[in-house]
Design a protein around this motif. Sequence first.
Motif, PDB file in Angstrom:
ATOM      1  N   THR A   3       0.816  -1.218   0.000  1.00 23.42           N
ATOM      2  CA  THR A   3       0.000   0.000   0.000  1.00 23.42           C
ATOM      3  C   THR A   3       0.848   1.266   0.000  1.00 23.42           C
ATOM      4  O   THR A   3       0.410   2.286  -0.499  1.00 23.42           O
ATOM      5  CB  THR A   3      -0.940   0.019   1.218  1.00 23.42           C
ATOM      6  OG1 THR A   3      -0.153  -0.145   2.396  1.00 23.42           O
ATOM      7  CG2 THR A   3      -1.966  -1.084   1.109  1.00 23.42           C
ATOM      8  N   LYS A   4       2.067   1.195   0.548  1.00 21.24           N
ATOM      9  CA  LYS A   4       2.933   2.372   0.558  1.00 21.24           C
ATOM     10  C   LYS A   4       3.250   2.816  -0.873  1.00 21.24           C
ATOM     11  O   LYS A   4       3.167   3.982  -1.214  1.00 21.24           O
ATOM     12  CB  LYS A   4       4.222   2.060   1.309  1.00 21.24           C
ATOM     13  CG  LYS A   4       5.198   3.214   1.338  1.00 21.24           C
ATOM     14  CD  LYS A   4       6.475   2.804   2.032  1.00 21.24           C
ATOM     15  CE  LYS A   4       7.586   3.775   1.665  1.00 21.24           C
ATOM     16  NZ  LYS A   4       8.877   3.271   2.032  1.00 21.24           N
ATOM     17  N   ILE A   5       3.572   1.844  -1.719  1.00 20.83           N
ATOM     18  CA  ILE A   5       3.910   2.170  -3.106  1.00 20.83           C
ATOM     19  C   ILE A   5       2.643   2.477  -3.902  1.00 20.83           C
ATOM     20  O   ILE A   5       2.647   3.352  -4.762  1.00 20.83           O
ATOM     21  CB  ILE A   5       4.712   1.025  -3.753  1.00 20.83           C
ATOM     22  CG1 ILE A   5       6.083   0.936  -3.075  1.00 20.83           C
ATOM     23  CG2 ILE A   5       4.898   1.251  -5.235  1.00 20.83           C
ATOM     24  CD1 ILE A   5       6.964  -0.157  -3.571  1.00 20.83           C
ATOM     25  N   ASP A   6       1.526   1.788  -3.621  1.00 26.31           N
ATOM     26  CA  ASP A   6       0.282   2.062  -4.335  1.00 26.31           C
ATOM     27  C   ASP A   6      -0.155   3.509  -4.172  1.00 26.31           C
ATOM     28  O   ASP A   6      -0.662   4.119  -5.095  1.00 26.31           O
ATOM     29  CB  ASP A   6      -0.841   1.139  -3.845  1.00 26.31           C
ATOM     30  CG  ASP A   6      -0.725  -0.259  -4.429  1.00 26.31           C
ATOM     31  OD1 ASP A   6      -0.026  -0.401  -5.445  1.00 26.31           O
ATOM     32  OD2 ASP A   6      -1.326  -1.187  -3.869  1.00 26.31           O
ATOM     33  N   SER A   7       0.056   4.069  -2.972  1.00 26.69           N
ATOM     34  CA  SER A   7      -0.337   5.454  -2.737  1.00 26.69           C
ATOM     35  C   SER A   7       0.543   6.421  -3.530  1.00 26.69           C
ATOM     36  O   SER A   7       0.148   7.531  -3.818  1.00 26.69           O
ATOM     37  CB  SER A   7      -0.277   5.786  -1.251  1.00 26.69           C
ATOM     38  OG  SER A   7       1.060   5.704  -0.799  1.00 26.69           O
ATOM     39  N   VAL A   8       1.745   5.970  -3.888  1.00 27.41           N
ATOM     40  CA  VAL A   8       2.656   6.830  -4.651  1.00 27.41           C
ATOM     41  C   VAL A   8       2.258   6.879  -6.120  1.00 27.41           C
ATOM     42  O   VAL A   8       2.360   7.919  -6.760  1.00 27.41           O
ATOM     43  CB  VAL A   8       4.103   6.299  -4.499  1.00 27.41           C
ATOM     44  CG1 VAL A   8       5.041   7.034  -5.425  1.00 27.41           C
ATOM     45  CG2 VAL A   8       4.556   6.432  -3.074  1.00 27.41           C
ATOM     46  N   PHE A   9       1.781   5.763  -6.682  1.00 26.54           N
ATOM     47  CA  PHE A   9       1.471   5.692  -8.100  1.00 26.54           C
ATOM     48  C   PHE A   9       0.097   6.277  -8.394  1.00 26.54           C
ATOM     49  O   PHE A   9      -0.777   5.614  -8.914  1.00 26.54           O
ATOM     50  CB  PHE A   9       1.536   4.242  -8.594  1.00 26.54           C
ATOM     51  CG  PHE A   9       2.930   3.674  -8.553  1.00 26.54           C
ATOM     52  CD1 PHE A   9       3.935   4.199  -9.337  1.00 26.54           C
ATOM     53  CD2 PHE A   9       3.232   2.623  -7.723  1.00 26.54           C
ATOM     54  CE1 PHE A   9       5.207   3.686  -9.309  1.00 26.54           C
ATOM     55  CE2 PHE A   9       4.512   2.094  -7.677  1.00 26.54           C
ATOM     56  CZ  PHE A   9       5.502   2.635  -8.475  1.00 26.54           C
ATOM     57  N   GLN A  10      -0.097   7.527  -8.059  1.00 26.09           N
ATOM     58  CA  GLN A  10      -1.349   8.218  -8.338  1.00 26.09           C
ATOM     59  C   GLN A  10      -1.092   9.204  -9.459  1.00 26.09           C
ATOM     60  O   GLN A  10       0.039   9.627  -9.691  1.00 26.09           O
ATOM     61  CB  GLN A  10      -1.815   8.955  -7.090  1.00 26.09           C
ATOM     62  CG  GLN A  10      -1.808   8.080  -5.858  1.00 26.09           C
ATOM     63  CD  GLN A  10      -3.178   7.842  -5.338  1.00 26.09           C
ATOM     64  OE1 GLN A  10      -3.970   8.751  -5.299  1.00 26.09           O
ATOM     65  NE2 GLN A  10      -3.470   6.634  -4.959  1.00 26.09           N
ATOM     66  N   VAL A  29       9.709   8.519  -4.267  1.00 25.60           N
ATOM     67  CA  VAL A  29       9.289   7.815  -3.068  1.00 25.60           C
ATOM     68  C   VAL A  29      10.268   8.164  -1.956  1.00 25.60           C
ATOM     69  O   VAL A  29      11.476   8.170  -2.195  1.00 25.60           O
ATOM     70  CB  VAL A  29       9.315   6.284  -3.310  1.00 25.60           C
ATOM     71  CG1 VAL A  29       8.783   5.540  -2.118  1.00 25.60           C
ATOM     72  CG2 VAL A  29       8.561   5.918  -4.556  1.00 25.60           C
ATOM     73  N   PRO A  30       9.791   8.462  -0.752  1.00 22.14           N
ATOM     74  CA  PRO A  30      10.749   8.682   0.342  1.00 22.14           C
ATOM     75  C   PRO A  30      11.643   7.458   0.508  1.00 22.14           C
ATOM     76  O   PRO A  30      11.166   6.331   0.557  1.00 22.14           O
ATOM     77  CB  PRO A  30       9.850   8.882   1.567  1.00 22.14           C
ATOM     78  CG  PRO A  30       8.547   9.332   1.008  1.00 22.14           C
ATOM     79  CD  PRO A  30       8.413   8.677  -0.329  1.00 22.14           C
ATOM     80  N   GLY A  31      12.950   7.692   0.526  1.00 23.46           N
ATOM     81  CA  GLY A  31      13.891   6.574   0.611  1.00 23.46           C
ATOM     82  C   GLY A  31      15.294   7.069   0.842  1.00 23.46           C
ATOM     83  O   GLY A  31      15.503   8.188   1.310  1.00 23.46           O
TER      84      GLY A  31
END
Length: 138
Positions: A3-10, A29-31
């Motif tokens: 879900t962390k990455i899914d929220s980024v791919f908007q 992405v924060p990293g």
Amino acid sequence: MNTKIDSVFQKNTIGLGKRKQAIARVFLVPGEGNIVINKVSGEKYLQYNLTYLKDIWAPLKELNLEKQFDIIALVRGGGLTGQTESIQLGVARLLCQMNPQNRSVLKPFGFLTRDARIKERKKYGLRKARKAPQYSKR
């Protein structure tokens, strides 16, 4: 995917960059400063070319954010140089979308300028866009 990455791919978090035939969709992405291009590590995808890697990181370096974000890019078309420059434009556009004050920092370096030069079309009667058949006097 998690879900962390899914929220980024908007749609509103995409930086779109283009250069020649290359089109890049870029996500930040924060990293800790990794690059992933087409699900492959950035170093491997760009054949360990330091110039390409520096070009991609340049907008983040100017803002001193290189160790705070990971770059995820989906690229298609063109060669490595065009893809690199399209990713750079996508990163710069995304940084301006995140914070409008970044625009005044990135603009003088030319990171927000789309290079509009593309291949010229072939004309009939010619071999390429401008190359004419050899002229024979007799």
